[in-house]
Design an enzyme around this catalytic site. Structure first.
Site, PDB file in Angstrom:
ATOM      1  N   ARG A  90       0.839  -1.213   0.000  1.00 42.97           N
ATOM      2  CA  ARG A  90       0.000   0.000   0.000  1.00 42.97           C
ATOM      3  C   ARG A  90       0.871   1.258   0.000  1.00 42.97           C
ATOM      4  O   ARG A  90       0.543   2.244  -0.666  1.00 42.97           O
ATOM      5  CB  ARG A  90      -0.924  -0.031   1.225  1.00 42.97           C
ATOM      6  CG  ARG A  90      -1.775   1.223   1.375  1.00 42.97           C
ATOM      7  CD  ARG A  90      -2.736   1.103   2.542  1.00 42.97           C
ATOM      8  NE  ARG A  90      -3.469   2.325   2.757  1.00 42.97           N
ATOM      9  CZ  ARG A  90      -4.363   2.497   3.724  1.00 42.97           C
ATOM     10  NH1 ARG A  90      -4.646   1.513   4.548  1.00 42.97           N
ATOM     11  NH2 ARG A  90      -5.007   3.642   3.861  1.00 42.97           N
ATOM     12  N   ASN A 141     -10.294  -4.311  -1.527  1.00 50.03           N
ATOM     13  CA  ASN A 141     -10.283  -3.150  -2.430  1.00 50.03           C
ATOM     14  C   ASN A 141      -9.434  -3.377  -3.666  1.00 50.03           C
ATOM     15  O   ASN A 141      -8.549  -4.227  -3.653  1.00 50.03           O
ATOM     16  CB  ASN A 141      -9.734  -1.931  -1.660  1.00 50.03           C
ATOM     17  CG  ASN A 141     -10.837  -1.183  -0.951  1.00 50.03           C
ATOM     18  OD1 ASN A 141     -11.930  -1.052  -1.492  1.00 50.03           O
ATOM     19  ND2 ASN A 141     -10.559  -0.684   0.248  1.00 50.03           N
ATOM     20  N   CYS A 162     -18.664  -1.743   0.744  1.00 49.99           N
ATOM     21  CA  CYS A 162     -17.837  -0.668   1.280  1.00 49.99           C
ATOM     22  C   CYS A 162     -18.719   0.077   2.274  1.00 49.99           C
ATOM     23  O   CYS A 162     -19.877   0.379   1.970  1.00 49.99           O
ATOM     24  CB  CYS A 162     -17.389   0.279   0.172  1.00 49.99           C
ATOM     25  SG  CYS A 162     -16.426   1.665   0.816  1.00 49.99           S
ATOM     26  N   HIS A 192     -16.675   4.932  -3.926  1.00 44.89           N
ATOM     27  CA  HIS A 192     -15.783   6.070  -3.715  1.00 44.89           C
ATOM     28  C   HIS A 192     -15.984   7.162  -4.752  1.00 44.89           C
ATOM     29  O   HIS A 192     -15.117   8.032  -4.926  1.00 44.89           O
ATOM     30  CB  HIS A 192     -14.311   5.629  -3.622  1.00 44.89           C
ATOM     31  CG  HIS A 192     -14.026   4.811  -2.387  1.00 44.89           C
ATOM     32  ND1 HIS A 192     -12.821   4.197  -2.157  1.00 44.89           N
ATOM     33  CD2 HIS A 192     -14.805   4.530  -1.314  1.00 44.89           C
ATOM     34  CE1 HIS A 192     -12.862   3.557  -0.990  1.00 44.89           C
ATOM     35  NE2 HIS A 192     -14.070   3.749  -0.470  1.00 44.89           N
ATOM     36  N   TYR A 245     -14.485  10.915  -1.019  1.00 51.95           N
ATOM     37  CA  TYR A 245     -13.412  10.799  -2.010  1.00 51.95           C
ATOM     38  C   TYR A 245     -13.515  11.868  -3.095  1.00 51.95           C
ATOM     39  O   TYR A 245     -12.592  12.005  -3.925  1.00 51.95           O
ATOM     40  CB  TYR A 245     -13.400   9.395  -2.633  1.00 51.95           C
ATOM     41  CG  TYR A 245     -12.797   8.367  -1.700  1.00 51.95           C
ATOM     42  CD1 TYR A 245     -13.440   8.027  -0.511  1.00 51.95           C
ATOM     43  CD2 TYR A 245     -11.591   7.750  -1.972  1.00 51.95           C
ATOM     44  CE1 TYR A 245     -12.898   7.108   0.364  1.00 51.95           C
ATOM     45  CE2 TYR A 245     -11.036   6.824  -1.105  1.00 51.95           C
ATOM     46  CZ  TYR A 245     -11.695   6.505   0.061  1.00 51.95           C
ATOM     47  OH  TYR A 245     -11.146   5.592   0.930  1.00 51.95           O
TER      48      TYR A 245
HETATM   49  C1  G6P Z   1     -12.364   3.794   4.165  1.00 47.14           C
HETATM   50  C2  G6P Z   1     -12.609   3.264   2.780  1.00 47.14           C
HETATM   51  C3  G6P Z   1     -12.065   1.868   2.632  1.00 47.14           C
HETATM   52  C4  G6P Z   1     -10.609   1.837   3.012  1.00 47.14           C
HETATM   53  C5  G6P Z   1     -10.416   2.426   4.397  1.00 47.14           C
HETATM   54  C6  G6P Z   1      -8.956   2.570   4.716  1.00 47.14           C
HETATM   55  O1  G6P Z   1     -13.126   3.073   5.089  1.00 47.14           O
HETATM   56  O2  G6P Z   1     -13.975   3.269   2.473  1.00 47.14           O
HETATM   57  O3  G6P Z   1     -12.218   1.437   1.308  1.00 47.14           O
HETATM   58  O4  G6P Z   1     -10.126   0.526   2.982  1.00 47.14           O
HETATM   59  O5  G6P Z   1     -10.998   3.701   4.497  1.00 47.14           O
HETATM   60  O6  G6P Z   1      -8.800   2.895   6.057  1.00 47.14           O
HETATM   61  P1  G6P Z   1      -7.347   2.998   6.701  1.00 47.14           P
HETATM   62  O7  G6P Z   1      -7.581   3.223   8.136  1.00 47.14           O
HETATM   63  O8  G6P Z   1      -6.657   1.694   6.399  1.00 47.14           O
HETATM   64  O9  G6P Z   1      -6.685   4.156   6.019  1.00 47.14           O
END
Ligand code: G6P
Length: 422
Positions: A90, A141, A162, A192, A245
């Site tokens: 990531r 995702n 989601c 998103h 987003y």
């Molecule tokens: C939100 C999004 C998800 C994503 C997450 C990441 O909930 O909708 O798609 O995976 O944020 O969260 P994080 O705490 O890992 O940044």
């Protein structure tokens, strides 16, 4: 009944365990197959689940697996909630685009594209391994691209989830001074990239445009997920609700500058806190009545997935906002596009509700994002570099062939070990 959870060592599991406990009555006697490639994290979450279920009298059995096939064999529902390559991958998704002046984000834009290229081959493997008729309930995702790839390239049943809309509805309720738990919002579009022109309070539609007109833009208060100040500014300009987003599209260059100034990626921030987090969860797992106070993802994450599984299993026909083939719900997008819309979820799957045209100011943007997503799904399935380049060139963040080429070359090289299709 058996439910397999793929990615059960995830930091999100305490929330999923709580979600399962909320519906322990409806799911009594269920076998839960926990699967993860990280045996140590799998062990922590298995112990936590077993002690939490025992302490609260829930009749679930939990079996840990590091091999996929025995985990999914006989499962009616296969809940996928893993991050392929973990936080290290990531970090690359978030930093490579940023080095080229493009928002680096794990699901939106080129970062999401690189993640799709890692997620899709694993989901295709899972789709081939599940029992005929089983439902894949997918959080992995980018959920829309993964759902599209599995829907068009395999015979498996999949529903894309989601929970972003839950938190966004809560944020907007706060901004507009409305009670969150009495609202129903028609979020429509793509994961998103959703928008809402209709909001009902106790079933009665409110005058959203008037509410937004008088809304005062609050200062500051941004979190990694939500930016109320920018959302209010956008909502006032558009006259309807944007999802969180939207800031990456409508404040792209400002966000790039902020991300660069910040100096660390979200993945790096999370990697710094994960050892403490797992230590805390492991400490709780050995207590007689564990209650981990810190949770990744928040309560809505696990509850939402379990509610969707219950809606499918008990034929509840409940209204849930999910990622599903369009079938005319949004006439501005193809019938087979994977859209995020309210749907009635029952035994035969989610049936999208007709939502009508997308709002004019974001219609073209949403169509462009869909064109990107379709190319991205096909590139992730086939490993075609040409489709991959077209996907990035089609994305509204990029629009430049040379930038797309640089991000693609660097991204494919950095992730080569996780991209068997390229
Ligand atoms: C939100 C999004 C998800 C994503 C997450 C990441 O909930 O909708 O798609 O995976 O944020 O969260 P994080 O705490 O890992 O940044």
């Amino acid at each position: 009944m058996k439910i397999a959870i793929i990615g059960a060592g995830s930091g999100y599991m305490p929330g999923v365990i709580r979600g399962l406990l909320h519906r322990a009555g409806s799911l009594a006697g269920t076998e839960l197959a926990f699967h993860d490639v990280d045996a140590a994290h799998l062990d922590v979450m298995t112990r936590l689940a077993r002690t939490m279920f025992a302490a609260r009298g829930a009749s679930f059995t939990v079996t840990p697996h590091t091999d996929l096939k025995p985990a999914v064999d006989g499962a009616s529902y296969v809940f996928t909630t893993f991050r392929p390559g973990g936080m290290a991958a990531r970090h690359l998704d978030e930093s490579i685009p940023l080095a080229h002046g493009v928002v680096g984000q794990e699901t939106a834009g080129p970062g999401g594209f690189l993640m799709a290229c890692r997620s899709v081959p694993v989901l295709l493997e899972i789709a081939a391994a599940v029992d005929p008729g089983a439902w894949i309930v997918n959080y992995t995702n980018p959920t829309n691209i993964v759902t599209d790839a599995v829907t068009r390239h395999t015979g498996a049943n999949i529903i894309g989830l989601c929970d972003q809309h839950v938190g966004d509805t809560e944020m907007w309720a706060g901004l507009l001074g409305l009670p969150f738990d009495r609202l129903e919002v028609d979020w429509t579009g793509l994961n998103h990239a959703t928008w809402a022109e209709r909001v009902r309070l106790d079933g009665v539609e409110i005058d959203l445009a008037a509410k937004l007109e008088t809304l005062e833009i609050p200062g500051g208060g941004a979190t990694p997920w939500r930016d109320p100040s920018r959302m209010a500014e956008l909502g006032k300009a558009l006259g309807f609700l944007p999802n969180s987003y939207a800031k990456y599209y409508f404040f792209h260059d400002d966000v790039v500058a902020e991300l660069r100034a910040k100096g660390t990626t979200r993945a790096q921030d999370i990697m710094a806190m994960l050892p403490d987090y797992y230590a805390q969860v492991a400490g709780e797992a050995d207590k007689p009545d564990p209650d981990p106070s810190r949770e990744r993802g928040g309560g809505e994450h696990g509850e939402f997935a379990v509610e969707v599984i219950c809606a499918l299993h008990h034929d509840e026909h409940r209204r849930e906002i999910v990622n599903v083939p369009n079938r005319g719900a949004l006439p501005d997008l193809p019938d087979d596009a994977i859209v995020e819309v309210p749907a009635l979820v029952g035994r035969s799957g989610p049936v999208p509700l007709t939502m009508g045209p997308l709002p004019a100011p974001v219609r073209g943007l949403t169509q462009a994002v869909h064109a990107y997503e379709r190319l991205a799904a096909d590139a992730a399935v086939t490993g075609s570099r040409r489709l991959a380049l077209q996907a990035l060139m089609a994305h509204p963040f990029v629009r430049s062939k040379h930038t797309a080429e640089k991000i693609l070359d660097e991204g494919l090289a950095a992730h080569a070990a996780d991209l068997p299709q390229f």
